[in-house]
Design a protein around this motif. Structure first.
Motif, short mmCIF file in Angstrom:
data_model
loop_
_atom_site.label_atom_id
_atom_site.label_comp_id
_atom_site.label_asym_id
_atom_site.label_seq_id
_atom_site.Cartn_x
_atom_site.Cartn_y
_atom_site.Cartn_z
N GLY A 86 -27.62 27.91 5.42
CA GLY A 86 -27.86 29.14 6.15
C GLY A 86 -26.58 29.73 6.71
O GLY A 86 -26.38 30.96 6.68
N ILE A 111 -31.84 40.56 8.34
CA ILE A 111 -32.33 39.23 7.95
C ILE A 111 -33.78 38.99 8.40
O ILE A 111 -34.59 38.49 7.60
N THR A 140 -38.74 36.29 1.70
CA THR A 140 -38.46 34.88 1.45
C THR A 140 -39.72 34.04 1.64
O THR A 140 -40.03 33.15 0.83
N MET A 191 -32.31 34.55 -0.34
CA MET A 191 -32.49 33.52 0.68
C MET A 191 -33.50 32.47 0.22
O MET A 191 -33.35 31.28 0.52
N LEU A 238 -36.63 38.09 5.62
CA LEU A 238 -37.24 36.76 5.63
C LEU A 238 -38.73 36.80 5.28
O LEU A 238 -39.29 35.80 4.82
N ILE A 292 -25.39 32.43 3.67
CA ILE A 292 -26.07 33.66 4.09
C ILE A 292 -25.29 34.37 5.21
O ILE A 292 -24.85 35.50 5.06
N TYR A 344 -32.59 28.32 -0.10
CA TYR A 344 -33.30 27.23 0.56
C TYR A 344 -34.13 26.37 -0.39
O TYR A 344 -34.61 25.29 0.01
#
Length: 563
Positions: free
Chosen positions: A177, A266, A273, A34, A270, A181, A38
Motif C-alpha cells: 500500500g 483513493i 477495488t 489497487m 476503493l 500506491i 493486493y
C-alpha cells in the motif's frame, strides 16, 4: 435565496462537476490497479529486502489475530518514534532553533499522526522543525494511511474467501500500500502542487521587507511533498497553522480543486477495488452510490447555509465570507470543507469556526455519520461495509430470514461485532464532551482557558473537538485552545481508542467471515446491489447517527442556528 446568489451556485456546481468528472476518469483504472496490488502473488525485489529486514515471511498469511497484533505493534512503535523525535528536537538537524514540545503535546501529536487524525494543538511552523515534519509526521502520513487500506482489504478478503483461516499478511499489505500506491501517487501530486506554487525548500525563516517599509518573518519548508500525502492519505495535518488556507500550501483556485480531488481519489476508487475482489463489481457500484448520495446532500446543505447567511453585511457580501479566503469564495470553501470532514482528512481552506451555525453543524454531522461518504483511506470503506452488515440484519428481521451479505451469514457473533464497532465512536464523543463540563475542575479550565466563545458556540467547540478526535478527522473549530493538560490527554485517548478499537472489531469480523462457506443464493436472498438495498443502506447510516447525536447537536449548533 435571491437571484443574486445564482452565480455563486453556478460556480459551486461547476467545481463539483469538475471533481466528479476527474474521479470518474480515475475510478476504473485506479480501482482495478489497487485490486491487483493486493491480490498479486509476486513480490518486488525491494519488498523482499524489506521483509528480510523486519523478519517477515511475505509468502505466509496470517489469522485475524496475528494480523491485528501486527497493526497494534506497528502503531505502538510509531507512537514511540514520533514522540521521541519531538522530545529530542533540539539536537536534530534543521530544528530551526525551536524548543522541544512538552510531554503532553508530544504525546497528543504522536497519537494524532499515527492514528491518521493529524489533530494539531499547536502552530506547526513555530513548534516543529523540518526533521520532525519530514521524518516523523510525513512518514506517518504514508504508513497510517497504508494501515487503514490494509484493514479494509482484510475485511474484503474475509467477505470474498470461503473456509479460510487467514485474511492476508499485514506486513505485505502495509508495504504494498505504501510503496505501490501511496508513494507513486504522492510523487505525481507533489509535482503538480509545486507547479501550482506550493513551496518546496529548506531555507528556514527569512526576513523580508514589506511594501509599507517594515519587515516580516516568512517561513519556508518542504511543503509540497508533505501536502501531497496529507491529502492523498486523508491525513490533514498542515505544514502551517492556517493549513490549506495558507497561500504557501494552497495558492490558487485550481490547486484548491486539485486538493479536493486528492482527498477523494483513493476512498472513491476503493469501492471499485472492493467489487473486483469480491467478484461482483455491482456491489462496489452500490456502495459508491450510497457514498455519492450522502456527499451530494451534505455539500448542498452546507453551501446553502453559507450562502443564505442572515444579516445585511453578509447579504451584501453574497454570503458569510468571514474566515474564508477571497481567492476561493464560498462555493470552493464549502466543497473543501465537506470533503475534508466527510473523508476524515481534517484539512481546511477556511475556518470552520467562522461558518454559520448550521454550516458548521454540517461539518460536524459529516464526521458523526462515521465519515463513510467516502470516508478516510481504507477506514471509509470498512466503515460503510459494517453499516451494510447492520442494514442486512435489519432487512433480515423484517422478512424473517437469516441475514446474508455477499453469501456470508450474519449471526450473533457478527452482529455483536458490528454493533460494538458502531458504538465506539459515539461513546467516546459523548463521554469526552460530557466529562469536559461535568468535572468541576476540568470545566473551570475549559471555560477559562479553552473556550473563547462562551455559551452555545463554546459547547459546539468542545463537541466538535471530541467528534473530530474520536472519528480521526483532525479539523477543529479554531476558537478552541486545545493545548491544555486535559484536552491533550482526553483528545489523545479519544484518537487512540477511536482508531484501534474499531480496527479490532473489523478484523474480528474479517476472520469470522473468512472462516464461513458461501451460502448459495436462494429465492429469499436479499440482493445487495440493487437500489432498494442502497436506500436501506443509506437510511441506516442516517438513522443510526441521528438517533445517537441529535440531543448533543440540539444543545450546540442547532440551538445556536435557530436562536
Amino acid at each position: 435565496m435571491g437571484g443574486g446568489n445564482a452565480p455563486a451556485w453556478v460556480l459551486a456546481a461547476a467545481q463539483f462537476a469538475t471533481v466528479v468528472l476527474i474521479l470518474a476518469l480515475a475510478y476504473r483504472p485506479l480501482g482495478e490497479y489497487m485490486a491487483r496490488v493486493y491480490t498479486g502473488e509476486r513480490h518486488l525485489r525491494v519488498e523482499k529486502g524489506l521483509y528480510r529486514l523486519i523478519g517477515v515471511d511475505g509468502s505466509r498469511e496470517q489469522s485475524w489475530g496475528a494480523y491485528l497484533r501486527g497493526v497494534l505493534a506497528f502503531s505502538l512503535v510509531g507512537i514511540l518514534l514520533v514522540y521521541a523525535l519531538q522530545r529530542t528536537q533540539t539536537v536534530l538537524p534543521w530544528a530551526l532553533g525551536l524548543e522541544a514540545p512538552s510531554e503532553a503535546l508530544s504525546f497528543n501529536t504522536a497519537v494524532s499522526f499515527v492514528t491518521n487524525t493529524n489533530w494539531q494543538s499547536y502552530a506547526p511552523e513555530l513548534t516543529v522543525g523540518y526533521t520532525v515534519q519530514a521524518a516523523g509526521l510525513a512518514v506517518q502520513n504514508f504508513v497510517s494511511a497504508a494501515v487503514g487500506m490494509a484493514v479494509a482489504i482484510a475485511l474484503v478478503r474475509g467477505l470474498a474467501r470461503r473456509g479460510s483461516e487467514t485474511i492476508g499478511n499485514f506486513w505485505v499489505d502495509l508495504v504494498r500500500g505504501t510503496g505501490r500506491i501511496l508513494l507513486p501517487l504522492a510523487l505525481v501530486a507533489a509535482v503538480l502542487l509545486a507547479a501550482g506554487g506550493v513551496i518546496q525548500n529548506v531555507v528556514g525563516f527569512r526576513e523580508v521587507e514589506t511594501l509599507a517599509g517594515g519587515t516580516q518573518t516568512i517561513p519556508g519548508g518542504p511543503v509540497a511533498s508533505q501536502e501531497a500525502i496529507k491529502l492523498l492519505g486523508t491525513n490533514g495535518g498542515g505544514f502551517f497553522n492556517a493549513n490549506s488556507a495558507h497561500p504557501f500550501e494552497n495558492p490558487t483556485a485550481w490547486t484548491n480543486l486539485l486538493q479536493v480531488v486528492l482527498m477523494l481519489l483513493i476512498p472513491v476508487a476503493l469501492t471499485r477495488t472492493f467489487g473486483a475482489m469480491v467478484g461482483d463489481r455491482r456491489q462496489g457500484y452500490a456502495v459508491l452510490g450510497v457514498m455519492a448520495a450522502l456527499f451530494t446532500a451534505s455539500l448542498a446543505a452546507m453551501t446553502a447555509f453559507e450562502l443564505a447567511a442572515g444579516g445585511s453585511a453578509t447579504q451584501a457580501a453574497g454570503g458569510a465570507m468571514e474566515g474564508k479566503e477571497v481567492r476561493f469564495g464560498i462555493g470552493a470553501s464549502t466543497l473543501f470543507g465537506t470533503t475534508s470532514t466527510i473523508t476524515s482528512t481534517g484539512a481546511v481552506d477556511a475556518m470552520h469556526d467562522s461558518f454559520t451555525p448550521l454550516g458548521g453543524a454540517m461539518a460536524m454531522v459529516n464526521m458523526m455519520l462515521g465519515e463513510v461518504a467516502p470516508g478516510g483511506v481504507g477506514s471509509g470503506l470498512y466503515g460503510i461495509l459494517v453499516v451494510a452488515i447492520l442494514a442486512v440484519f435489519v432487512a433480515g428481521l423484517m422478512v424473517g430470514r437469516t441475514p446474508e451479505y455477499l453469501g456470508k451469514k450474519i449471526g450473533p457473533r457478527e452482529i455483536k461485532l458490528a454493533s460494538l464497532y458502531l458504538l465506539v465512536t459515539p461513546t467516546l464523543v459523548l463521554l469526552g464532551t460530557a466529562l469536559s463540563f461535568a468535572i468541576p475542575a476540568v470545566r473551570g479550565d475549559i471555560e477559562a482557558t479553552s473556550i473563547w466563545n462562551p455559551g452555545l458556540h463554546g459547547f459546539s467547540e468542545v463537541l466538535y473537538a471530541f467528534t473530530s478526535a474520536a472519528n480521526n478527522n483532525g479539523s477543529a473549530f479554531a476558537g478552541l485552545t486545545a493545548n491544555t493538560p486535559w484536552l491533550n490527554a482526553a483528545l489523545g485517548a479519544a484518537m487512540l481508542l477511536g482508531r484501534l478499537l474499531p480496527i479490532v472489531f473489523v478484523l474480528a469480523l474479517a476472520g469470522s467471515f473468512a472462516a464461513q462457506q458461501k451460502v448459495p443464493v436462494s429465492p429469499g436472498t436479499l440482493p445487495t446491489h440493487r437500489p432498494q438495498f442502497a436506500g436501506l443502506h443509506l437510511g441506516t447510516v442516517v438513522i443510526v447517527s441521528a438517533l445517537t447525536y441529535f440531543p448533543a447537536l440540539a444543545l450546540g449548533p442547532l440551538a445556536e442556528g435557530l436562536s
